[in-house]
Design an enzyme around this catalytic site. Structure first.
Site, PDB file in Angstrom:
ATOM      1  N   THR A 282       0.839  -1.203   0.000  1.00 30.58           N
ATOM      2  CA  THR A 282       0.000   0.000   0.000  1.00 30.58           C
ATOM      3  C   THR A 282       0.870   1.248   0.000  1.00 30.58           C
ATOM      4  O   THR A 282       0.642   2.198  -0.758  1.00 30.58           O
ATOM      5  CB  THR A 282      -0.923   0.006   1.226  1.00 30.58           C
ATOM      6  N   GLN A 312      -5.867  -2.273  -2.542  1.00 31.37           N
ATOM      7  CA  GLN A 312      -5.282  -0.984  -2.179  1.00 31.37           C
ATOM      8  C   GLN A 312      -4.459  -0.420  -3.335  1.00 31.37           C
ATOM      9  O   GLN A 312      -3.588  -1.099  -3.872  1.00 31.37           O
ATOM     10  CB  GLN A 312      -4.389  -1.123  -0.950  1.00 31.37           C
ATOM     11  N   GLN A 334     -10.011   1.772  -3.864  1.00 29.49           N
ATOM     12  CA  GLN A 334      -9.654   1.513  -2.472  1.00 29.49           C
ATOM     13  C   GLN A 334      -8.372   2.260  -2.114  1.00 29.49           C
ATOM     14  O   GLN A 334      -7.382   2.207  -2.841  1.00 29.49           O
ATOM     15  CB  GLN A 334      -9.469   0.013  -2.238  1.00 29.49           C
ATOM     16  N   ASP A 335      -8.413   2.974  -0.960  1.00 27.73           N
ATOM     17  CA  ASP A 335      -7.236   3.684  -0.433  1.00 27.73           C
ATOM     18  C   ASP A 335      -6.729   4.775  -1.376  1.00 27.73           C
ATOM     19  O   ASP A 335      -5.520   4.899  -1.609  1.00 27.73           O
ATOM     20  CB  ASP A 335      -6.101   2.695  -0.138  1.00 27.73           C
ATOM     21  N   ASP A 356     -12.344   2.696   2.290  1.00 28.60           N
ATOM     22  CA  ASP A 356     -11.319   3.387   3.099  1.00 28.60           C
ATOM     23  C   ASP A 356     -10.548   4.407   2.267  1.00 28.60           C
ATOM     24  O   ASP A 356      -9.320   4.523   2.386  1.00 28.60           O
ATOM     25  CB  ASP A 356     -10.328   2.368   3.679  1.00 28.60           C
ATOM     26  N   ARG A 419     -14.684   3.571   9.357  1.00 24.60           N
ATOM     27  CA  ARG A 419     -14.534   2.412  10.235  1.00 24.60           C
ATOM     28  C   ARG A 419     -13.157   2.483  10.896  1.00 24.60           C
ATOM     29  O   ARG A 419     -12.217   3.070  10.353  1.00 24.60           O
ATOM     30  CB  ARG A 419     -14.707   1.103   9.467  1.00 24.60           C
ATOM     31  N   TRP A 421      -9.791   1.648  11.646  1.00 24.12           N
ATOM     32  CA  TRP A 421      -8.620   0.895  11.213  1.00 24.12           C
ATOM     33  C   TRP A 421      -7.719   0.578  12.395  1.00 24.12           C
ATOM     34  O   TRP A 421      -7.123  -0.492  12.485  1.00 24.12           O
ATOM     35  CB  TRP A 421      -7.878   1.718  10.151  1.00 24.12           C
TER      36      TRP A 421
END
Length: 513
Positions: A282, A312, A334-335, A356, A419, A421
């Site tokens: 990531t 990610q 994502q990310d 996220d 959420r 992490w």
């Protein structure tokens, strides 16, 4: 009478031991019991020879930072020596991340200890970043599914504990209103020449990038290399003309006060496609990674095209302290936007993603931004995943006066504000418009009951069909903020000390609610 001189000799010798080798055990215990990790504190203090005795809190803090730095250096040396143990390219990739992360963490510890003008909040910011950097090492091994071989050999647990102890001793104080007032009205990291640079044109640029050959360079990477040879530390503007630049870039820690000036969202586009699904961590998947402090950008689109199936995939990673992004776009799934660490401000920006897609452990305020969800492959969107691991870190995500809506058809999917992490995840939405895509529950669990009592999630005076708090989660860490005083802790003026550095950049901002 004959024993009297011997007694004096013994007392003198014991005094020498205390002065030369540190404090007696009972005194060490009294200090170390004030920290979250007293065993590590006592062990390393008692084994730290030739250390002067502790006479006050400042001495104790210096010792903890010194010991954390010493052990971080040892951990970096140890990580350097185990490369031969890597069995394949994935393990080598994860270890490469660790070496860079440890090195940056050591830089922050040095910065905290040896910057003469370091304030209490500067120290808390840099210690928070040092802790985040160190702990991120293990994420790469998890991303690539290679946790069994090399990762157990990395000695980082005690370093994290020692940094946490320093964070605890330095103390963040209450959220907001705890910034040290500079004597001359501005701290020394504000550059007076930055004013109104965000309204500058190509004529003010130090270097021009143009694909058609009309500038100094055809690629942004070449311009960054050119900037590394500059003299002085003032603002250095790289004007990037309209075009699609397929490049993966890093602005290193030695490149401070760099500015990217583009021709506008959707015109100047920097794009890449690295992802965890494609074999990167990531951390390493970012199309653009910014480390050097004081980074600014205007009118640039940062994009990652790896797609939703590659997990990610970061468009921008920033751990640039005192960084500003104005009228920029961050596009991914994502990310998308990795607000990694330190103090950051985003104004009138667009962020696109699914899972996220605003995440990290910076102290960040996003103001007047558009947050767009895309259709999620697994049926669920989560906007934020804040990564605060320690209750004394002065970090969190504050989303103020923004707009949450969908970029694509969302039928059959659910969208949540965030959420947890990490255990002390902290995120606040204030005066933000929320469309009907936001699920009435509002927030989503990460894993069972993990962090539900220790997180801090807040909502204040939001509007729109998705803003009702009547059916929100009933977690201990969730708060419906009802007073301006409580919400005001997360404003630009309080949370990132914007009044002390943003006026000089020329970027518009709202200090309070």
């Amino acid at each position: 009478m004959a024993y009297y001189p011997i007694f004096l000799v013994i007392v003198t010798f014991l005094t020498f031991l205390v002065e030369s080798y540190g404090d007696p055990p009972n005194l060490l215990s009294s200090w170390c019991n004030k920290t979250p990790y007293p065993k590590q504190c006592e062990y390393y203090l008692s084994h730290n020879q030739y250390s002067p005795p502790i006479t006050g809190k400042s001495d104790f803090l210096k010792k903890m930072m010194q010991i954390a730095l010493q052990n971080a250096l040892k951990a970096h040396q140890s990580a350097n020596s185990i490369e031969y143990s890597c069995k394949d390219e994935r393990e080598k990739a994860a270890l490469k991340d660790c070496l860079e992360l440890y090195e940056l963490s050591i830089q922050h510890l040095n910065q905290t200890m040896f910057t003469s003008s370091c304030t209490q909040v500067d120290a808390q910011t840099w210690l928070s970043s040092a802790l985040t950097l160190f702990q991120t090492c293990q994420n790469g091994f998890s991303d690539l599914g290679v946790t069994k071989n090399v990762m157990p050999m990395l000695s980082n647990a005690n370093v994290s504990c020692l940094i946490s102890n320093a964070l605890s001793i330095n103390g963040p104080g209450p959220i907001g209103n705890n910034w040290d007032e500079p004597k001359d009205g501005f701290p020394d990291w504000v550059r007076p020449g930055d004013r109104k640079l965000l309204q500058s044109s190509s004529t003010r640029a130090n270097l021009v990038v143009a694909q058609d050959g009309s500038g100094n360079y055809k690629t942004i990477g070449q311009a960054i290399s050119g900037a590394s040879g500059r003299k002085g530390g003032g603002r250095f503007v790289i004007y990037i003309k309209a075009g699609i630049y397929k490049e993966n870039l890093e602005i290193g820690s030695n490149l401070k006060n760099i500015m990217f000036l583009g021709d506008g969202i959707g015109k100047t586009i920097i794009t890449g496609s690295k992802s965890v699904g494609g074999g990167a961590t990531t951390f390493r998947s970012a199309t653009v990674a910014v480390v050097g402090s004081g980074f600014m950008a205007q009118g640039v689109t940062f994009r990652n095209t790896a797609g939703p199936s590659n997990h990610q995939a970061v468009a921008l990673r920033s751990n640039s302290d005192l960084s500003v992004f104005y009228k920029c776009s961050f596009e991914g799934y994502q990310d998308t936007l990795y607000v990694f660490s330190n103090r950051q401000y985003y104004r009138e920006c667009d962020v696109y993603g699914t899972v996220d897609f605003i995440f990290g452990n910076a102290a960040v305020v996003m103001q007047n931004c558009n947050i767009y969800t895309r259709f999620p492959p697994a049926g669920t969107n989560t906007i934020t995943a804040q990564g605060r691991t320690d209750p004394n870190e002065n970090t969190g995500i504050s989303i103020h006066n923004c707009r949450v809506s969908s970029a694509e058809d969302q039928r059959g999917s659910k969208t949540y504000l965030g959420r947890p992490w990490q255990a002390y995840s902290r995120t606040v939405f204030m005066k933000t418009y929320m469309s009907s895509i936001v699920d009435p529950k509002g927030w989503l669990e990460w894993s069972g009951n993990f962090a539900l009592n220790t997180l801090y999630y807040g909502e204040y005076a939001n509007t729109g069909p998705g803003s009702s708090t009547s059916n929100r989660v009933n977690w201990k860490g969730y708060h419906v903020l009802t007073t301006a005083a409580e919400a005001g802790k997360f404003t630009v003026g309080n949370f990132i000390a914007g009044n002390f550095w943003l006026p000089n950049t020329g970027v518009p901002y709202m200090s309070g609610l």
